[in-house]
Design an enzyme around this catalytic site. Structure first.
Site, PDB file in Angstrom:
ATOM      1  N   VAL A 220       0.814  -1.220   0.000  1.00  0.00           N
ATOM      2  CA  VAL A 220       0.000   0.000   0.000  1.00  0.00           C
ATOM      3  C   VAL A 220       0.847   1.268   0.000  1.00  0.00           C
ATOM      4  O   VAL A 220       0.305   2.370  -0.078  1.00  0.00           O
ATOM      5  CB  VAL A 220      -0.990   0.038   1.200  1.00  0.00           C
ATOM      6  CG1 VAL A 220      -2.063  -1.007   1.054  1.00  0.00           C
ATOM      7  CG2 VAL A 220      -0.259  -0.098   2.533  1.00  0.00           C
ATOM      8  N   ALA A 226      11.560   2.016   3.054  1.00  0.00           N
ATOM      9  CA  ALA A 226      10.764   0.808   3.324  1.00  0.00           C
ATOM     10  C   ALA A 226       9.526   0.738   2.440  1.00  0.00           C
ATOM     11  O   ALA A 226       9.148   1.722   1.805  1.00  0.00           O
ATOM     12  CB  ALA A 226      10.346   0.821   4.788  1.00  0.00           C
ATOM     13  N   GLU A 227       8.937  -0.450   2.430  1.00  0.00           N
ATOM     14  CA  GLU A 227       7.664  -0.642   1.731  1.00  0.00           C
ATOM     15  C   GLU A 227       6.595  -0.943   2.772  1.00  0.00           C
ATOM     16  O   GLU A 227       6.890  -1.576   3.784  1.00  0.00           O
ATOM     17  CB  GLU A 227       7.783  -1.823   0.768  1.00  0.00           C
ATOM     18  CG  GLU A 227       8.711  -1.520  -0.394  1.00  0.00           C
ATOM     19  CD  GLU A 227       9.024  -2.755  -1.226  1.00  0.00           C
ATOM     20  OE1 GLU A 227       8.758  -3.882  -0.764  1.00  0.00           O
ATOM     21  OE2 GLU A 227       9.551  -2.567  -2.331  1.00  0.00           O
ATOM     22  N   VAL A 228       5.373  -0.501   2.488  1.00  0.00           N
ATOM     23  CA  VAL A 228       4.301  -0.734   3.456  1.00  0.00           C
ATOM     24  C   VAL A 228       3.274  -1.690   2.848  1.00  0.00           C
ATOM     25  O   VAL A 228       2.866  -1.532   1.695  1.00  0.00           O
ATOM     26  CB  VAL A 228       3.621   0.590   3.881  1.00  0.00           C
ATOM     27  CG1 VAL A 228       2.539   0.336   4.912  1.00  0.00           C
ATOM     28  CG2 VAL A 228       4.646   1.572   4.420  1.00  0.00           C
ATOM     29  N   ASP A 350      10.193  15.309   8.770  1.00  0.00           N
ATOM     30  CA  ASP A 350       9.796  14.964   7.391  1.00  0.00           C
ATOM     31  C   ASP A 350       8.274  15.058   7.261  1.00  0.00           C
ATOM     32  O   ASP A 350       7.635  14.173   6.680  1.00  0.00           O
ATOM     33  CB  ASP A 350      10.306  13.554   7.046  1.00  0.00           C
ATOM     34  CG  ASP A 350      10.367  13.317   5.543  1.00  0.00           C
ATOM     35  OD1 ASP A 350      10.314  14.308   4.779  1.00  0.00           O
ATOM     36  OD2 ASP A 350      10.466  12.148   5.125  1.00  0.00           O
TER      37      ASP A 350
HETATM   38  N1  ADE Z   1       0.571   3.614   4.290  1.00  0.00           N
HETATM   39  C1  ADE Z   1       1.600   3.767   5.100  1.00  0.00           C
HETATM   40  N2  ADE Z   1       1.268   3.392   6.339  1.00  0.00           N
HETATM   41  C2  ADE Z   1      -0.003   2.999   6.274  1.00  0.00           C
HETATM   42  C3  ADE Z   1      -0.911   2.518   7.248  1.00  0.00           C
HETATM   43  N3  ADE Z   1      -0.526   2.371   8.490  1.00  0.00           N
HETATM   44  N4  ADE Z   1      -2.158   2.233   6.869  1.00  0.00           N
HETATM   45  C4  ADE Z   1      -2.495   2.424   5.612  1.00  0.00           C
HETATM   46  N5  ADE Z   1      -1.698   2.833   4.665  1.00  0.00           N
HETATM   47  C5  ADE Z   1      -0.459   3.150   4.996  1.00  0.00           C
END
Ligand code: ADE
Length: 541
Positions: A220, A226-228, A350
Site C-alpha cells: 500500500v 521501506a515498503e508498506v 519529514d
Molecule cells: N501507508 C503507510 N502506512 C499505512 C498505514 N498504516 N495504513 C495504511 N496505509 C499506509
C-alpha cells in the site's frame, strides 16, 4: 541535726522496703499441696480420666516442687505413683516439660520398660485427677504420614500456580497468536469512523523473539527506506468477530536497519501515543529474510496526499484535518503529556502530506518517524549538528535548505516542522470547496511527479522567498481567511517568528463556530475510492 536524722530514717526505711519487695518478687513459688502416696496399685485403665485414689495430701518439701503422677502398666499390673518433684531435676531420666500446667495431662513416654504415662502440674492436688491423651503414637503416625502429603500438596499447588503464570505470559499469548506484553490495551486497527473491520488490541513492544502470525496482503505504500503492506494478523484476539485483524507492515531491507531502529526507538516511547500519531504495535527482526518490520495500525483511507488527490473537501473537513494535524504535531513537540508529566519532545523532520494518514473520521495521523529525533537533554550540539540536513527538499524550511539551523536551541527543530506543516495546511486548503474554484490537487512548489532537489528549492524558497500561492479569492470565507493567516505565520522566513504547533491547534479550536456560519457539506469524491499503492515519497535532498 534533726533534719539529718529524719532523712537518715526515711532513707533507711525506703532501702529496707525495696530490698523486701525485691526478695518477694524474686522469691520462688509457694509450696504445693500434692497427692503423695508413692506407687500404688490402681484399676485406672489409662484411658479418659482417672483419680489417683491416694488419700495422702502432703505439703511438698521443696518450694519449687510440683505435683507429679505416673501411670504404669507391666503385664496386667497397673500402678499409679503420686509424688512431689522439682522440675529443675530429671525424674526417671525425664524432663518435666508440663510442670506449669494447671491440670494433670498424662502423656505417654516410650522406652521406660513398661507402658508409662506421666504428668506434672502446679495447682494444689492437681495430680489427683489425671487426664489421658493418646495422641503420641497415633498422632505421630498420622503426622509422619501427613507431612509428606502436605509437602506434596504445597508443591503441586505452587507448581500449578507458576505454570498458570507462565502460561498467561507466554503460552496464553501464543495461543492468541499475539506474543506481546499487552500491558496497555488500545484499539490499533483502522478506521474508527468507517465500516471496516475493527478490533481492539494493544500497543507495545514485542519482547519475545517469536514472530507474530502475519499474512502479507497488498503493498500500500513505498517510501525511501521501506515498503508498506496491508496484512492480516491471524487468529485475532478473543472476542474479535473476524479470525484476523488488519495491520500495516512497514518492511525495511537489511541496509535500512538504521532507519528501522530509529523509527522503532521513537515508537517505543509510550508517551508518543496520541490519537493523531500512528498507533504502533510492535517491531520484529526477520533474520532469515534479512528484513526489519514495524507493525502498526492500518488506515484504509491511505495517506493525505492520496486523499486530497481524490477528494474535494468541505470547510468542516478542512477544520478536522487541519486541527488534528496541528494537535498531532503539538503532541510530538510537547515536553509534557496530557497529564502534565515530563515527556521527551520529538521532532518529525519529514512532515509532508504523504507522511500523514487519514482516519475514518477524517482526522490526521502522523506516520513515518524514520527521520524523527528525540530532543532529550543528553543530545550534544555535535550530535544535533551531525543529524544534518534531512527531510524532503520540497518541504524543507529555508534554514534547513541552507543548513543554518540554530543548534543551541531545540525549538529550532520544532520551527522547521511548523514550516512543513504550513505547506500541508496549504495543500488541505487548496482542496477545500470553501475557497471557491478548486483546482486539481498539486503539492506545494510544483507537480507530484517532479521531485525538486535542494538546489531548486533554495532558488524558490531562499532566493525568491517564494511560498505556495494564496489567491485573494480564497479568503472570502472567514474560516479560510483565518487558516490562511495562520499558514502565513507558520511559513515565515524567520523561524522564531513562526507560530508553535500548539498555537495552531488552539487557533483551530477557536474556529469551531465558523462551521455554522458556512454550513456543513460533505467532501465530494472526485475519483472512486480504491485501495491503491502510490509512490509517495520524494527523494531526499
Ligand atoms: N501507508 C503507510 N502506512 C499505512 C498505514 N498504516 N495504513 C495504511 N496505509 C499506509
Amino acid at each position: 541535726m534533726e533534719l539529718l536524722r529524719f532523712s537518715a530514717f526515711w532513707c533507711g526505711t525506703i532501702l529496707f522496703g525495696s530490698i523486701l519487695l525485691e526478695q518477694m518478687a524474686s522469691s520462688p513459688t509457694t509450696t504445693k499441696l500434692c497427692k503423695r502416696c508413692g506407687e500404688k496399685e490402681s484399676s485406672c485403665t489409662g484411658k479418659g480420666s482417672c483419680t489417683s485414689n491416694c488419700e495422702i495430701t502432703s505439703i511438698c518439701p521443696h518450694p519449687d516442687d510440683v505435683c507429679v503422677s505416673i501411670w504404669r502398666k507391666k503385664d496386667d499390673n497397673i500402678t499409679i505413683e503420686t509424688l512431689c518433684h522439682n522440675p529443675a531435676n530429671k525424674l526417671y531420666g525425664l524432663t518435666l516439660e508440663d510442670s506449669k500446667n494447671s491440670k494433670c495431662e498424662m502423656r505417654e513416654r516410650k522406652g521406660m520398660g513398661s507402658k508409662f504415662f506421666i504428668c506434672s502440674c502446679s495447682e494444689d492436688e492437681c495430680n489427683d485427677h489425671m487426664f489421658f491423651t493418646h495422641q503420641s503414637q497415633v498422632a505421630s503416625v498420622i503426622l509422619v504420614s501427613l507431612v509428606p502429603l502436605l509437602v506434596l500438596t504445597v508443591l503441586v499447588i505452587t507448581s500449578f500456580y507458576w505454570y498458570r503464570v507462565y502460561n498467561q505470559r507466554h503460552v496464553g499469548a501464543k495461543r492468541r497468536k499475539t506474543p506481546l506484553d499487552f500491558s496497555d490495551a488500545r484499539a490499533i486497527i483502522m478506521d474508527d469512523g468507517g465500516s471496516d473491520s475493527s478490533s481492539t488490541h494493544a500497543n507495545n513492544l514485542n519482547h519475545n523473539t517469536e514472530l507474530l502470525p502475519i499474512e502479507l496482503d497488498a503493498q500500500v505504500g513505498k517510501g525511501r527506506f521501506a515498503e508498506v503492506y496491508k496484512a492480516k494478523l491471524k487468529q485475532g484476539a478473543a472476542g474479535a468477530v473476524e479470525p484476523f485483524e488488519t495491520v500495516a507492515i512497514k518492511i525495511f531491507a537489511d541496509e535500512e536497519y538504521a532507519s528501522w531502529k530509529n523509527e522503532k526507538d521513537i515508537f517505543s516511547d509510550a508517551d508518543l501515543r496520541h490519537e493523531n500519531v500512528l498507533h504502533f504495535l510492535t517491531a520484529e527482526e526477520h533474520k532469515v529474510e534479512k528484513q526489519y518490520w514495524l507493525i502498526t495500525a492500518y488506515h484504509p483511507r491511505g495517506n493525505l496526499q492520496e486523499y486530497l488527490t481524490r477528494h474535494i473537501i468541505s470547510w468542516n473537513d478542512l477544520w478536522v484535518l487541519g486541527g488534528s494535524l496541528a494537535r498531532g504535531v503539538a503532541h510530538l513537540h510537547s515536553d509534557h503529556t496530557p497529564c502534565g508529566r515530563y515527556k521527551v519532545p520529538i521532532v518529525h523532520r519529514d512532515i509532508k502530506s504523504s507522511n500523514i494518514l487519514v482516519k475514518g473520521d477524517l482526522s490526521c495521523i502522523l506516520c513515518d518517524f524514520g527521520l524523527g529525533l528525540r530532543l532529550d537533554n543528553s543530545l550534544s550540539v555535535d550530535e544535533l549538528a551531525n543529524s544534518g540536513q534531512v527531510g524532503t527538499a520540497r518541504y524543507m524550511a529555508p534554514e534547513v535548505l541552507e543548513s543554518r539551523i540554530n543548534l543551541d536551541n531545540i525549538e529550532s527543530f520544532k520551527q522547521t516542522d511548523v514550516y512543513s506543516m504550513a505547506l500541508v495546511l496549504w495543500e488541505i486548503t487548496s482542496r477545500c470547496s470553501a475557497i471557491g474554484e478548486v483546482k486539481d490537487y498539486e503539492p506545494p512548489f510544483g507537480k507530484v511527479r517532479e521531485h525538486p532537489c535542494v538546489e531548486s528549492m533554495k532558488d524558490s524558497v531562499l532566493r525568491d522567498r517564494g511560498r505556495p500561492e494564496i489567491p485573494n479569492s480564497w479568503i472570502n470565507h472567514p474560516g479560510i481567511q483565518l487558516v490562511c493567516g495562520t499558514i502565513d505565520e507558520c511559513w515565515d522566513h524567520d523561524p522564531e517568528a513562526r507560530l508553535t504547533a500548539q498555537c495552531v491547534a488552539e487557533r483551530f479550536n477557536e474556529m469551531e463556530h465558523l462551521d455554522k456560519l458556512s454550513g456543513r457539506s460533505n467532501s465530494e469524491e472526485k475519483i472512486p475510492e480504491e485501495v491503491s499503492m502510490t509512490e509517495t515519497d520524494e527523494v531526499e535532498k
